[in-house]
Structure formats: structure tokens, C-alpha cells
Design a protein around this motif. Structure first.
Motif, PDB file in Angstrom:
ATOM      1  N   ARG A  29       0.854  -1.186   0.000  1.00  6.05           N
ATOM      2  CA  ARG A  29       0.000   0.000   0.000  1.00  6.05           C
ATOM      3  C   ARG A  29       0.891   1.238   0.000  1.00  6.05           C
ATOM      4  N   TYR A  30       0.377   2.316  -0.603  1.00  6.26           N
ATOM      5  CA  TYR A  30       1.131   3.569  -0.592  1.00  6.26           C
ATOM      6  C   TYR A  30       0.196   4.735  -0.387  1.00  6.26           C
ATOM      7  N   LYS A  31       0.760   5.808   0.136  1.00 11.38           N
ATOM      8  CA  LYS A  31       0.065   7.087   0.280  1.00 11.38           C
ATOM      9  C   LYS A  31       0.991   8.161  -0.270  1.00 11.38           C
ATOM     10  N   ILE A  32       0.410   9.105  -1.001  1.00  7.78           N
ATOM     11  CA  ILE A  32       1.168  10.239  -1.515  1.00  7.78           C
ATOM     12  C   ILE A  32       0.731  11.465  -0.721  1.00  7.78           C
ATOM     13  N   MET A  33       1.717  12.125  -0.127  1.00  9.15           N
ATOM     14  CA  MET A  33       1.437  13.291   0.713  1.00  9.15           C
ATOM     15  C   MET A  33       1.993  14.548   0.051  1.00  9.15           C
ATOM     16  N   ASP A  34       1.256  15.655   0.193  1.00  8.30           N
ATOM     17  CA  ASP A  34       1.738  16.959  -0.259  1.00  8.30           C
ATOM     18  C   ASP A  34       2.733  17.463   0.791  1.00  8.30           C
ATOM     19  N   ALA A  35       3.950  17.724   0.367  1.00  7.61           N
ATOM     20  CA  ALA A  35       5.004  18.111   1.306  1.00  7.61           C
ATOM     21  C   ALA A  35       4.733  19.473   1.954  1.00  7.61           C
ATOM     22  N   ASN A  36       4.012  20.358   1.267  1.00  7.70           N
ATOM     23  CA  ASN A  36       3.762  21.693   1.813  1.00  7.70           C
ATOM     24  C   ASN A  36       2.643  21.694   2.845  1.00  7.70           C
ATOM     25  N   THR A  37       1.586  20.923   2.593  1.00  9.10           N
ATOM     26  CA  THR A  37       0.420  20.956   3.472  1.00  9.10           C
ATOM     27  C   THR A  37       0.280  19.696   4.320  1.00  9.10           C
ATOM     28  N   THR A  38       1.069  18.703   4.098  1.00  6.37           N
ATOM     29  CA  THR A  38       0.994  17.379   4.728  1.00  6.37           C
ATOM     30  C   THR A  38      -0.372  16.719   4.528  1.00  6.37           C
ATOM     31  N   GLU A  39      -1.071  17.153   3.489  1.00  5.40           N
ATOM     32  CA  GLU A  39      -2.373  16.566   3.160  1.00  5.40           C
ATOM     33  C   GLU A  39      -2.147  15.361   2.248  1.00  5.40           C
ATOM     34  N   GLN A  40      -2.942  14.316   2.473  1.00  2.75           N
ATOM     35  CA  GLN A  40      -2.840  13.124   1.626  1.00  2.75           C
ATOM     36  C   GLN A  40      -3.466  13.421   0.272  1.00  2.75           C
ATOM     37  N   VAL A  41      -2.690  13.232  -0.791  1.00  2.00           N
ATOM     38  CA  VAL A  41      -3.129  13.529  -2.142  1.00  2.00           C
ATOM     39  C   VAL A  41      -3.724  12.292  -2.811  1.00  2.00           C
ATOM     40  N   ALA A  42      -3.116  11.141  -2.580  1.00  2.00           N
ATOM     41  CA  ALA A  42      -3.581   9.907  -3.220  1.00  2.00           C
ATOM     42  C   ALA A  42      -3.133   8.710  -2.394  1.00  2.00           C
ATOM     43  N   GLN A  43      -3.749   7.592  -2.675  1.00  2.85           N
ATOM     44  CA  GLN A  43      -3.351   6.339  -2.047  1.00  2.85           C
ATOM     45  C   GLN A  43      -3.641   5.205  -3.022  1.00  2.85           C
ATOM     46  N   GLY A  44      -3.042   4.062  -2.785  1.00  6.26           N
ATOM     47  CA  GLY A  44      -3.277   2.944  -3.675  1.00  6.26           C
ATOM     48  C   GLY A  44      -2.719   1.643  -3.129  1.00  6.26           C
ATOM     49  N   TYR A  45      -2.917   0.592  -3.903  1.00  3.06           N
ATOM     50  CA  TYR A  45      -2.458  -0.742  -3.531  1.00  3.06           C
ATOM     51  C   TYR A  45      -2.088  -1.497  -4.799  1.00  3.06           C
ATOM     52  N   LYS A  46      -1.039  -2.268  -4.732  1.00  2.50           N
ATOM     53  CA  LYS A  46      -0.598  -3.093  -5.861  1.00  2.50           C
ATOM     54  C   LYS A  46      -0.132  -4.431  -5.314  1.00  2.50           C
ATOM     55  N   ASP A  47      -0.436  -5.505  -6.034  1.00  2.00           N
ATOM     56  CA  ASP A  47       0.068  -6.807  -5.613  1.00  2.00           C
ATOM     57  C   ASP A  47       0.571  -7.598  -6.810  1.00  2.00           C
ATOM     58  N   LEU A  48       1.471  -8.529  -6.531  1.00  2.00           N
ATOM     59  CA  LEU A  48       2.035  -9.422  -7.528  1.00  2.00           C
ATOM     60  C   LEU A  48       1.978 -10.849  -6.995  1.00  2.00           C
ATOM     61  N   LYS A  49       1.785 -11.792  -7.894  1.00  2.74           N
ATOM     62  CA  LYS A  49       1.807 -13.202  -7.503  1.00  2.74           C
ATOM     63  C   LYS A  49       3.197 -13.767  -7.729  1.00  2.74           C
ATOM     64  N   MET A  50       3.655 -14.562  -6.775  1.00  2.00           N
ATOM     65  CA  MET A  50       4.951 -15.201  -6.872  1.00  2.00           C
ATOM     66  C   MET A  50       4.746 -16.707  -6.750  1.00  2.00           C
ATOM     67  N   GLU A  51       5.160 -17.437  -7.776  1.00  2.00           N
ATOM     68  CA  GLU A  51       5.057 -18.883  -7.744  1.00  2.00           C
ATOM     69  C   GLU A  51       6.375 -19.469  -7.264  1.00  2.00           C
ATOM     70  N   VAL A  52       6.280 -20.345  -6.273  1.00  4.05           N
ATOM     71  CA  VAL A  52       7.456 -20.971  -5.702  1.00  4.05           C
ATOM     72  C   VAL A  52       7.323 -22.471  -5.905  1.00  4.05           C
ATOM     73  N   GLY A  53       8.367 -23.082  -6.437  1.00  2.64           N
ATOM     74  CA  GLY A  53       8.341 -24.522  -6.654  1.00  2.64           C
ATOM     75  C   GLY A  53       9.648 -25.148  -6.228  1.00  2.64           C
ATOM     76  N   ALA A  54       9.584 -26.397  -5.825  1.00  2.00           N
ATOM     77  CA  ALA A  54      10.789 -27.112  -5.420  1.00  2.00           C
ATOM     78  C   ALA A  54      10.664 -28.564  -5.843  1.00  2.00           C
TER      79      ALA A  54
END
Length: 90
Positions: free
Chosen positions: A27-52
Motif C-alpha cells: 500500500r502507498y500514500k502520496i502526501m503533499d510536502a507543503n500541506t501534509t495533506e494526503q493527495v492519493a493512495q493505492g495498492y498493488k500486488d504481484l503473484k509469486m510462484e514458488v516450486g521445489a
């Protein structure tokens, strides 16, 4: 005698496979450095296949892992997030 030895070797060969899928997200949040107000947020995921795969012949074992490591997946996830953020919030 040779047939008996071959039967013993063939009977002692064991192979085991295991696979799994991990879902790695961030998850991420983007903050405005001047006002400390949250400008945007989001989420990203990836699948990882593990085999042995593990093989044992006459008590001698060998194993191999497939797929990429966790550190590589985290690096890909961060790169994907930076690309998404750059494309959406310019």
C-alpha cells in the motif's frame, strides 16, 4: 546379480515436488510536502510462484528451487508501483 542391483537402485529413487503461490502486496500514500495533506493512495500486488523438486537416489539427495526470490519480487513490486504512480499522478 546385475538385475538385483538395478532393482535395488530403481526402488530407492524418490522424487518429491511442491509448489505454492504467494501474493505480495504493498500500500502507498502520496502526501503533499507543503500541506501534509494526503493527495492519493493505492495498492498493488504481484503473484509469486514458488516450486521445489527433490530427488534422492541410493541415499544421495539433490534439490532444486524454481521461481524468483522474495527480494526480486519486492524489487519488481516497487518498480511497478513507481511506474503506476508516475503515470497516474504527474
Amino acid at each position: 546379480m546385475a538385475g538385483s542391483a538395478a532393482g535395488t537402485v530403481a526402488g530407492s529413487v524418490q522424487t518429491a515436488d511442491s509448489t505454492g503461490v504467494w501474493l505480495i502486496g504493498m500500500r502507498y500514500k502520496i502526501m503533499d510536502a507543503n500541506t501534509t495533506e494526503q493527495v492519493a493512495q493505492g495498492y498493488k500486488d504481484l503473484k509469486m510462484e514458488v516450486g521445489a523438486t527433490a530427488t534422492s537416489v541410493m541415499g544421495v539427495s539433490e534439490s532444486a528451487k524454481g521461481g524468483v526470490g522474495l527480494d526480486t519480487m519486492v524489487q519488481r513490486l516497487v518498480q511497478t508501483l513507481v511506474w503506476d504512480i508516475d503515470a497516474k499522478h504527474k
